[in-house]
Design a protein around this motif. Structure first.
Motif: not given
Length: 722
Positions: A532-544
């Motif tokens: 699973f690959v993710g990003i957060a927060p989606a509206d202003d990404p800080k982390l992958a």
């Protein structure tokens, strides 16, 4: 006066001639020694009169980004021998072997060598060093030395790496930054006589060792702790071969955490943590042992490739949107399969086709035929240009050793079927760092950053000698496409297959992936890599973040149920740690909204006292595992800090140390019939260590139930299959 006789004259002449010849020979010999062979004898004299004692440089410290020490150099002692100065080799060898507990023949062999100086034993404790000095053995010296020590054991093992017995970098950061960490050794040179006394006419030279530079990592120890805890839990729950997680800063390319389990302890790199593997290695020959060690030290996030499966569909979608061959509202019809060059390529849900769907829905459904169509619309050359742009066709350049390139078809060998399978993440193998970096670029307004794991180099006074700046490699897609992709990734978590990564109050985006493993020349039945690959927060990404579960054998093999929960656990704790405030929707506020609590001060008191205060304030807590805390342990720090406002029932992390004023003892509990996870929790709460043998449920333990032991004692537990 009588004249000498002829015979007397002859004798005198003979004596004169003989003396002259002897004197002439001596002159010739002296000239030969002083002029012709002078340099050689001068060298021999210097060799036997000069003592050159090495002074090791102190290896630089490795810090996390906040200054926490992850690798240090501990003071120790090393025993040296000057073979030409030893009078009684056999006796000396016997004394040394007795004190050092070494094989006497091995020690004697070193003493009798023709070398000028030889290391007998590195890293001995002060007690043995004192015993050797007391023996006053001729030709034997004990010098101060530095041994590499990793305070947290196997914590971040694949990032830090380890050193050889000679304190040289062998893996990880220790190897990659060897020339900075090692420093420059010093030397103490003096002239001595045969008894080791310094000659009065000699000139003594002392060259001070130059300590190595310190390396400050981009890794955050707290986030690394979150990742390692989640990975260890997933390894046990999914009964997997291996579990990996990597967390990066979307904007800068900095690696914040990189956790892989199972791993090894850099303090003892040749001794596996797993008892079964340890027994296997002990029975191997030297060549096989080397292979096993190198396999154990190999960092799969950097050094291994894998088929990414459906997580790769994000790259295909981003490329197709950027090229304008589709829009989010473009429609497709899935019949369960698609025909390509006479071959039927099925959707994973071929038995129940998705039917009519938009591109957004196709990404949520992870429908293979749709992505085959996207690849066909772009064509090989255009698609490969985007793969080059996302950096999956070459190494990323991360500052860790042995980074591997992806495995891809040459563009000239890509036919219709190859293009189709690559489009949905098969027939291509990438490294985890390549994939997470490419997805970070999708989230970062299309900017591909160079990943890095070292922030700066500092000296002993803390001055920055060199700072590694963030580097943008290229613009891959537009900001508009990036924004669209973030919305589609968020829809996967909110309404699609990634629901297990959903975190109330946070907009998380991502994509699941489940790929059949390639073994030999084909796909292996029943063996999968779930991710699973993710990003957060989606509206202003800080982390992958990327989580990979290799060969899950538990209740599921799908990335949605094995890898997505790992991402949720790590992101939930990390977002709160970074003080990124949750933003609840009206529905979430009604379901998950909680009253705020001000964190009380609980430092410098016992865990027992702190826990009561936290519970009274409707808060929960965990203790930092670097110490084996019991209720009498002292709280030295906490996170979040006192005064912060957090939701009720939030978990407060307590950093503790043993209470030196209270000798703590506990009774060994009954662990039989419990899982590894349950046993680990029980022992950790009691301040006891766990030594695991086997797998399954606990069947026997030592010390036995009811035995009174001190906190920190190792409890050996044998596990057997259910």
């Amino acid at each position: 006066m009588s004249q000498p006789s002829i015979s007397s004259k002859r004798r005198l002449l003979f004596i004169f001639t003989a003396v002259s010849l002897v004197l002439f020979g001596l002159i010739i010999r002296l000239g030969w020694i002083q002029i012709v062979r002078g340099e050689k004898y001068k060298e021999l004299a210097n060799r036997y009169q000069t003592r050159d004692i090495p002074i090791p440089a102190k290896r630089g410290v490795i810090y996390d980004r906040n200054g926490k020490e992850l690798a240090i150099s501990a003071s120790t002692n090393t025993v040296w021998v000057h073979p030409n100065e030893v009078d009684e080799p056999e006796k000396t060898a016997a004394v040394l072997s007795s004190i050092l507990e070494l094989d006497e023949e091995t020690v004697l062999k070193k003493i009798k060598t023709s070398q000028y100086i030889v290391k007998i034993a590195p890293y001995i404790d002060d007690e043995r060093a004192k015993a050797i000095r007391a023996e006053r053995l001729k030709g034997i010296s004990v010098s101060e030395d530095n041994k590499r020590f990793y305070p947290y054991g196997n914590f971040a093992a694949y990032i830090l790496g380890h050193t050889t017995d000679d304190n040289k970098g062998m893996a990880g950061i220790e190897l990659e930054y060897e020339k900075y960490l090692s420093g420059i050794p010093g030397r103490w040179i003096k002239n001595t006589d045969g008894a080791g006394r310094q000659l009065s006419f000699s000139t003594e030279k002392y060259h001070q060792a130059e300590n190595g530079l310190n390396v400050v990592l981009t890794i955050d120890e707290v986030i690394q702790h979150f990742a390692e805890k989640a990975v260890q839990n997933a390894l046990e729950v999914n009964k997997a071969k291996r579990v990996s997680v990597i967390v990066t800063d979307v904007k800068t390319g900095e690696v914040l955490a990189m956790a892989v389990k199972p791993d090894y302890d850099p303090n003892s790199p040749r001794t596996p943590i797993d008892e079964e593997l340890k027994k296997q290695i002990e029975t191997m020959d030297q060549e096989k042992q080397l292979e096993a060690w190198y396999a154990m030290w190999r960092n799969p996030v950097i050094n291994d490739t894998y088929e990414p499966g459906s997580t790769f569909k994000l790259l295909t979608t981003a490329a197709a949107l950027e090229e304008g061959v589709v829009t989010p509202q473009s429609t497709f019809v899935d019949n369960g399969y698609i025909m390509v060059a006479g071959q039927r390529i099925r959707c994973w849900r071929w038995y129940n086709p998705h039917g009519h769907q938009t591109l957004v829905e196709a990404v949520q459904n992870s429908c293979n035929p749709v992505f085959v169509e996207l690849g066909q619309k772009m064509g090989v050359e255009t698609f490969y240009n985007y793969l080059d742009g996302f950096g999956v066709s070459d190494i990323t350049g991360i500052d860790l050793p042995g980074e591997r390139k992806s495995l891809m078809y040459s563009i000239n060998n890509v036919g219709p079927v190859e293009l189709a399978t690559i489009s949905f993440g098969q027939s291509i193998s990438v490294t985890p760092i390549q994939l997470v970096n490419a997805v970070a670029a999708i989230a970062n307004d299309g900017k591909l950053m160079k990943p890095r794991i070292v922030k700066e180099l500092t000296d002993d006074d803390g001055n920055v000698v060199h700072r590694f700046e963030e580097t943008m490699i290229r613009q891959v897609i537009s900001e508009k496409t990036s924004k669209t992709m973030r919305e589609m990734m968020e829809a996967v978590v909110a309404d699609g297959s990634g629901s297990h990564a959903y975190i109330p109050g946070y907009r998380v985006g991502g994509k699941t992936g489940t790929a059949q493993k390639v073994v030999g020349k084909g796909y292996a039945q029943g063996l999968y890599v779930s991710s699973f690959v993710g990003i957060a927060p989606a509206d202003d990404p800080k982390l992958a973040i990327l989580a990979i579960v290799d060969e899950p054998q538990g209740f599921s093999t799908y990335g949605s149920t094995t890898a997505a929960p790992i991402v949720k656990e790590v992101l939930e704790e990390t977002l709160r740690y970074l003080d990124i405030k949750p933003k609840y929707t009206d529905k979430e506020e009604e379901e998950f909204g909680r009253a705020k609590v001000t964190i009380p001060e609980v430092r410098n008191i016992t865990v027992k006292e702190a826990s009561k205060i936290l519970i009274d304030n409707n808060l929960q807590f965990n203790t930092e595992p670097e110490y084996y805390a019991d209720e009498n342990a002292i709280v030295v720090d906490m996170f979040p800090k006192p005064g912060a406002n957090v939701p009720e029932k939030s978990i407060i992390l307590l950093y503790t140390k043993p209470n030196e004023n209270i000798p703590s003892t506990v009774e060994v509990p009954d662990l039989k019939g419990k899982t590894i996870k349950e046993v680990n929790i029980i022992l950790n709460n009691l301040g006891l260590k766990l030594k695991i043998s086997g797998s399954g449920l606990a069947s026997s333990q030592y010390p036995e139930v009811g035995t009174t032991v001190e906190t920190g004692t190792i409890i050996s537990v044998e596990f057997k299959p259910e």
